[in-house]
Design an enzyme around this catalytic site. Structure first.
Site, mmCIF file in Angstrom:
data_model
loop_
_atom_site.group_PDB
_atom_site.id
_atom_site.type_symbol
_atom_site.label_atom_id
_atom_site.label_comp_id
_atom_site.label_asym_id
_atom_site.label_seq_id
_atom_site.Cartn_x
_atom_site.Cartn_y
_atom_site.Cartn_z
ATOM 1 N N LYS A 156 0.839 -1.196 0.000
ATOM 2 C CA LYS A 156 0.000 0.000 0.000
ATOM 3 C C LYS A 156 0.875 1.248 0.000
ATOM 4 O O LYS A 156 1.942 1.277 0.600
ATOM 5 C CB LYS A 156 -0.929 -0.005 1.215
ATOM 6 C CG LYS A 156 -2.019 -1.085 1.087
ATOM 7 C CD LYS A 156 -3.009 -1.038 2.212
ATOM 8 C CE LYS A 156 -3.817 0.220 2.273
ATOM 9 N NZ LYS A 156 -4.921 0.327 1.315
ATOM 10 N N SER A 157 0.388 2.295 -0.632
ATOM 11 C CA SER A 157 1.155 3.529 -0.764
ATOM 12 C C SER A 157 1.460 4.169 0.589
ATOM 13 O O SER A 157 2.502 4.799 0.760
ATOM 14 C CB SER A 157 0.428 4.518 -1.671
ATOM 15 O OG SER A 157 -0.840 4.853 -1.138
ATOM 16 N N TYR A 162 2.418 2.775 3.332
ATOM 17 C CA TYR A 162 3.681 2.221 3.822
ATOM 18 C C TYR A 162 4.842 2.548 2.874
ATOM 19 O O TYR A 162 5.937 2.888 3.319
ATOM 20 C CB TYR A 162 3.558 0.714 4.036
ATOM 21 C CG TYR A 162 2.857 0.375 5.337
ATOM 22 C CD1 TYR A 162 3.544 0.463 6.544
ATOM 23 C CD2 TYR A 162 1.534 -0.011 5.366
ATOM 24 C CE1 TYR A 162 2.919 0.173 7.750
ATOM 25 C CE2 TYR A 162 0.892 -0.304 6.564
ATOM 26 C CZ TYR A 162 1.591 -0.208 7.753
ATOM 27 O OH TYR A 162 0.970 -0.489 8.946
ATOM 28 N N ARG A 188 5.348 5.075 1.055
ATOM 29 C CA ARG A 188 5.774 6.468 1.212
ATOM 30 C C ARG A 188 6.574 6.693 2.487
ATOM 31 O O ARG A 188 7.122 7.765 2.694
ATOM 32 C CB ARG A 188 4.555 7.384 1.168
ATOM 33 C CG ARG A 188 3.920 7.400 -0.205
ATOM 34 C CD ARG A 188 2.554 8.032 -0.186
ATOM 35 N NE ARG A 188 1.853 7.679 -1.410
ATOM 36 C CZ ARG A 188 1.227 8.541 -2.183
ATOM 37 N NH1 ARG A 188 1.216 9.818 -1.866
ATOM 38 N NH2 ARG A 188 0.611 8.132 -3.259
ATOM 39 N N THR A 223 2.146 -15.187 3.871
ATOM 40 C CA THR A 223 3.268 -14.657 4.641
ATOM 41 C C THR A 223 3.727 -13.367 3.970
ATOM 42 O O THR A 223 3.958 -13.333 2.761
ATOM 43 C CB THR A 223 4.420 -15.682 4.711
ATOM 44 O OG1 THR A 223 3.960 -16.828 5.437
ATOM 45 C CG2 THR A 223 5.632 -15.100 5.425
ATOM 46 N N LEU A 224 3.820 -12.319 4.770
ATOM 47 C CA LEU A 224 4.198 -10.992 4.300
ATOM 48 C C LEU A 224 5.618 -10.675 4.759
ATOM 49 O O LEU A 224 5.974 -10.969 5.899
ATOM 50 C CB LEU A 224 3.263 -9.932 4.905
ATOM 51 C CG LEU A 224 1.767 -10.126 4.707
ATOM 52 C CD1 LEU A 224 0.988 -9.296 5.708
ATOM 53 C CD2 LEU A 224 1.386 -9.750 3.281
ATOM 54 N N GLU A 225 6.400 -10.059 3.888
ATOM 55 C CA GLU A 225 7.729 -9.598 4.293
ATOM 56 C C GLU A 225 7.741 -8.081 4.208
ATOM 57 O O GLU A 225 7.388 -7.501 3.179
ATOM 58 C CB GLU A 225 8.813 -10.170 3.389
ATOM 59 C CG GLU A 225 10.217 -9.818 3.857
ATOM 60 C CD GLU A 225 10.970 -8.943 2.885
ATOM 61 O OE1 GLU A 225 11.713 -8.055 3.356
ATOM 62 O OE2 GLU A 225 10.822 -9.111 1.676
ATOM 63 N N TYR A 268 -0.849 -25.303 -8.287
ATOM 64 C CA TYR A 268 0.016 -25.395 -7.102
ATOM 65 C C TYR A 268 -0.370 -26.609 -6.260
ATOM 66 O O TYR A 268 0.482 -27.333 -5.772
ATOM 67 C CB TYR A 268 -0.093 -24.105 -6.283
ATOM 68 C CG TYR A 268 0.980 -23.962 -5.243
ATOM 69 C CD1 TYR A 268 2.242 -23.496 -5.581
ATOM 70 C CD2 TYR A 268 0.741 -24.278 -3.910
ATOM 71 C CE1 TYR A 268 3.242 -23.364 -4.623
ATOM 72 C CE2 TYR A 268 1.727 -24.144 -2.948
ATOM 73 C CZ TYR A 268 2.975 -23.690 -3.308
ATOM 74 O OH TYR A 268 3.959 -23.562 -2.370
ATOM 75 N N GLN A 317 -0.567 -23.211 4.401
ATOM 76 C CA GLN A 317 0.201 -22.646 5.516
ATOM 77 C C GLN A 317 -0.682 -21.845 6.463
ATOM 78 O O GLN A 317 -1.621 -21.188 6.055
ATOM 79 C CB GLN A 317 1.377 -21.812 5.014
ATOM 80 C CG GLN A 317 1.020 -20.535 4.306
ATOM 81 C CD GLN A 317 2.235 -19.857 3.689
ATOM 82 O OE1 GLN A 317 3.293 -20.442 3.507
ATOM 83 N NE2 GLN A 317 2.077 -18.598 3.349
#
Length: 188
Positions: free
Chosen positions: A111-112, A114, A116, A135-137, A170, A180
């Site tokens: 998202k913009s 974050y 920015r 899972t987010l990095e 997949y 997961q």
């Protein structure tokens, strides 16, 4: 291949459980407090970050090796937010659980709000028939500590519909990240 609309996202989520829990509209306020928006947008779905984080640490001076990953490289944090050290990163997961249709590929963009602030969100594509929490990095590219807010929007999922159904999904391949739950570390 074309981008799927908000109408398609609503139908697939309410009738087929593609996204659970599902917010049919874009939410900008919760309990009278402004939040980073989440929910259905024009051509995508803005996901929320759960309150489970794994923050990278260099306490043991380990080599980061995807084929032989040392779990001591992360510190577990649970709470309303997470502070990421300068020039470091953290893993988290979406609140939402996904079930991707066989003829769809999903791409995730940060998202913009974050971006920015110098916080980059990285997620690999959600392949046809993949299922689970994402899972987010979060990479903090700044030389200052960065704050991630749990239960608020962090990234947008964009759904692409294929012209034909893939031969091998997949799920068919028995993908190692299928189903997961929680924040998932590298697997080989």
């Amino acid at each position: 291949m074309g981008v799927k609309s908000d109408t398609w996202i609503r139908r697939m989520s309410t009738e087929h459980g593609m996204i659970e829990p599902f917010a049919p509209d874009l939410v900008r306020e919760v309990d009278g407090q402004r939040v980073v928006s989440f929910g259905t947008s024009s051509y995508g779905y803005d996901v929320r970050c759960a309150d489970e984080f794994k923050v990278f640490t260099n306490a043991y001076s380990n080599v980061v090796d995807p084929k032989n990953f040392d779990t001591r490289s992360y510190v577990d944090i649970q709470g309303d937010h997470c502070i990421i050290p300068p020039n470091s990163f953290a893993l988290a997961r979406t609140i939402e659980h996904f079930r991707i249709p066989r003829d769809v590929l999903v791409i995730c963009l940060g998202k913009s709000t974050y971006a920015r602030c110098g916080i980059i969100v990285n997620v690999t594509p959600l392949e046809p028939e993949w299922e689970g929490h994402v899972t987010l990095e979060f990479s903090n590219t700044t030389n200052l500590p960065a704050k991630i807010h749990a239960r608020e929007g962090v990234a947008q999922m964009i759904f692409f519909g294929a012209d034909e159904v893939c031969e091998t999904s997949y799920r068919d391949r028995g993908g190692k990240y299928q189903g997961q739950r929680g924040v998932t570390l590298p697997r080989t």
